[in-house]
Design a protein around this motif. Structure first.
Motif, PDB file in Angstrom:
ATOM      1  N   SER A   1      22.390 -25.272 -28.364  1.00 14.02           N
ATOM      2  CA  SER A   1      22.438 -25.326 -29.630  1.00 14.02           C
ATOM      3  C   SER A   1      22.397 -24.595 -29.837  1.00 14.02           C
ATOM      4  N   VAL A   2      24.130 -24.454 -30.950  1.00 19.38           N
ATOM      5  CA  VAL A   2      25.013 -23.865 -32.056  1.00 19.38           C
ATOM      6  C   VAL A   2      24.527 -24.619 -33.332  1.00 19.38           C
ATOM      7  N   ILE A   3      24.290 -23.336 -34.164  1.00 17.42           N
ATOM      8  CA  ILE A   3      23.625 -23.303 -35.467  1.00 17.42           C
ATOM      9  C   ILE A   3      24.079 -22.800 -35.950  1.00 17.42           C
ATOM     10  N   CYS A   4      24.758 -23.454 -37.442  1.00 20.93           N
ATOM     11  CA  CYS A   4      25.606 -22.836 -38.501  1.00 20.93           C
ATOM     12  C   CYS A   4      25.739 -21.524 -38.453  1.00 20.93           C
ATOM     13  N   ARG A   5      24.453 -20.991 -38.132  1.00 19.33           N
ATOM     14  CA  ARG A   5      23.760 -19.493 -38.539  1.00 19.33           C
ATOM     15  C   ARG A   5      24.803 -18.442 -37.479  1.00 19.33           C
ATOM     16  N   ASP A   6      24.477 -19.314 -36.051  1.00 20.16           N
ATOM     17  CA  ASP A   6      25.161 -18.578 -35.215  1.00 20.16           C
ATOM     18  C   ASP A   6      26.534 -18.007 -35.061  1.00 20.16           C
ATOM     19  N   LEU A   7      27.301 -18.478 -35.901  1.00 20.46           N
ATOM     20  CA  LEU A   7      28.542 -18.294 -36.505  1.00 20.46           C
ATOM     21  C   LEU A   7      29.006 -17.407 -36.790  1.00 20.46           C
ATOM     22  N   LEU A   8      28.014 -17.195 -38.327  1.00 18.13           N
ATOM     23  CA  LEU A   8      28.761 -15.923 -39.264  1.00 18.13           C
ATOM     24  C   LEU A   8      28.706 -14.651 -38.622  1.00 18.13           C
ATOM     25  N   PRO A   9      27.980 -14.396 -37.382  1.00 18.70           N
ATOM     26  CA  PRO A   9      28.274 -12.793 -36.789  1.00 18.70           C
ATOM     27  C   PRO A   9      29.834 -12.915 -35.475  1.00 18.70           C
ATOM     28  N   LEU A  10      30.441 -13.827 -35.680  1.00 13.32           N
ATOM     29  CA  LEU A  10      31.461 -14.021 -34.448  1.00 13.32           C
ATOM     30  C   LEU A  10      32.486 -13.537 -35.852  1.00 13.32           C
ATOM     31  N   LYS A  11      33.689 -13.095 -35.086  1.00 13.58           N
ATOM     32  CA  LYS A  11      34.690 -12.470 -35.301  1.00 13.58           C
ATOM     33  C   LYS A  11      35.568 -13.216 -36.373  1.00 13.58           C
ATOM     34  N   TYR A  12      35.437 -14.774 -35.304  1.00 12.14           N
ATOM     35  CA  TYR A  12      36.515 -14.985 -36.415  1.00 12.14           C
ATOM     36  C   TYR A  12      36.363 -15.759 -37.770  1.00 12.14           C
ATOM     37  N   PHE A  13      35.085 -15.281 -37.771  1.00 11.02           N
ATOM     38  CA  PHE A  13      33.929 -15.981 -39.173  1.00 11.02           C
ATOM     39  C   PHE A  13      33.886 -14.626 -40.175  1.00 11.02           C
ATOM     40  N   GLU A  14      34.580 -12.992 -40.055  1.00 10.37           N
ATOM     41  CA  GLU A  14      33.489 -11.994 -40.789  1.00 10.37           C
ATOM     42  C   GLU A  14      33.952 -11.241 -41.833  1.00 10.37           C
ATOM     43  N   ARG A  15      35.432 -12.271 -42.583  1.00  7.68           N
ATOM     44  CA  ARG A  15      35.970 -12.513 -44.078  1.00  7.68           C
ATOM     45  C   ARG A  15      34.469 -13.664 -44.364  1.00  7.68           C
ATOM     46  N   ILE A  16      34.034 -14.856 -44.108  1.00  7.31           N
ATOM     47  CA  ILE A  16      34.034 -15.455 -44.437  1.00  7.31           C
ATOM     48  C   ILE A  16      33.349 -15.795 -45.557  1.00  7.31           C
ATOM     49  N   LYS A  17      32.384 -16.118 -46.316  1.00  8.28           N
ATOM     50  CA  LYS A  17      32.098 -16.052 -47.882  1.00  8.28           C
ATOM     51  C   LYS A  17      31.274 -17.332 -48.076  1.00  8.28           C
ATOM     52  N   LEU A  18      29.957 -17.714 -48.133  1.00  6.32           N
ATOM     53  CA  LEU A  18      28.720 -18.441 -48.384  1.00  6.32           C
ATOM     54  C   LEU A  18      28.795 -18.424 -49.425  1.00  6.32           C
ATOM     55  N   VAL A  19      29.175 -19.837 -49.729  1.00  9.54           N
ATOM     56  CA  VAL A  19      28.975 -19.916 -51.718  1.00  9.54           C
ATOM     57  C   VAL A  19      28.203 -20.776 -52.595  1.00  9.54           C
ATOM     58  N   ALA A  20      27.289 -21.443 -50.740  1.00 11.24           N
ATOM     59  CA  ALA A  20      26.145 -22.985 -50.810  1.00 11.24           C
ATOM     60  C   ALA A  20      25.946 -23.294 -49.730  1.00 11.24           C
ATOM     61  N   GLY A  21      24.947 -23.914 -49.132  1.00  6.75           N
ATOM     62  CA  GLY A  21      24.133 -23.984 -48.581  1.00  6.75           C
ATOM     63  C   GLY A  21      23.079 -23.441 -47.459  1.00  6.75           C
ATOM     64  N   GLN A  22      23.091 -22.176 -48.291  1.00  3.05           N
ATOM     65  CA  GLN A  22      21.989 -21.036 -46.986  1.00  3.05           C
ATOM     66  C   GLN A  22      20.674 -21.714 -47.239  1.00  3.05           C
ATOM     67  N   ASN A  23      19.920 -23.079 -47.113  1.00  2.08           N
ATOM     68  CA  ASN A  23      19.139 -23.549 -46.367  1.00  2.08           C
ATOM     69  C   ASN A  23      19.176 -24.314 -45.344  1.00  2.08           C
TER      70      ASN A  23
END
Length: 79
Positions: A1-23
């Motif tokens: 399974s893939v969880i949202c946390r797994d996506l953050l280190p990917l190069k396609y998400f490198e400039r993403i800014k998490l503004v809500a939903g940490q939990n």
């Protein structure tokens, strides 16, 4: 399974800014979905919804977020 946390280190998400939903970072992603309308028509749960803003106005964003919560989406990415 893939969880949202797994996506953050990917190069396609490198400039993403998490503004809500940490939990919610441990939510399982079952399907990526690109939304091009003002409402979310799927809703089996676990979808990661990507929107561009073309069909989404700022005043309707709160409604869309509520709909995502009700349909148990894994997350919402606003491009």
């Amino acid at each position: 399974s893939v969880i949202c946390r797994d996506l953050l280190p990917l190069k396609y998400f490198e400039r993403i800014k998490l503004v809500a939903g940490q939990n919610g970072l441990d939510r399982t992603v079952t399907w990526p979905y690109v939304g091009q309308t003002s409402t979310f028509t799927m809703g089996a749960g676990g979808e990661l919804l990507f929107i561009t803003g073309i069909a989404h106005s700022a005043d309707k964003l709160a409604d869309l977020i509520l709909e995502c919560i009700q349909k148990k989406l894994a997350g919402l990415v606003i491009l």
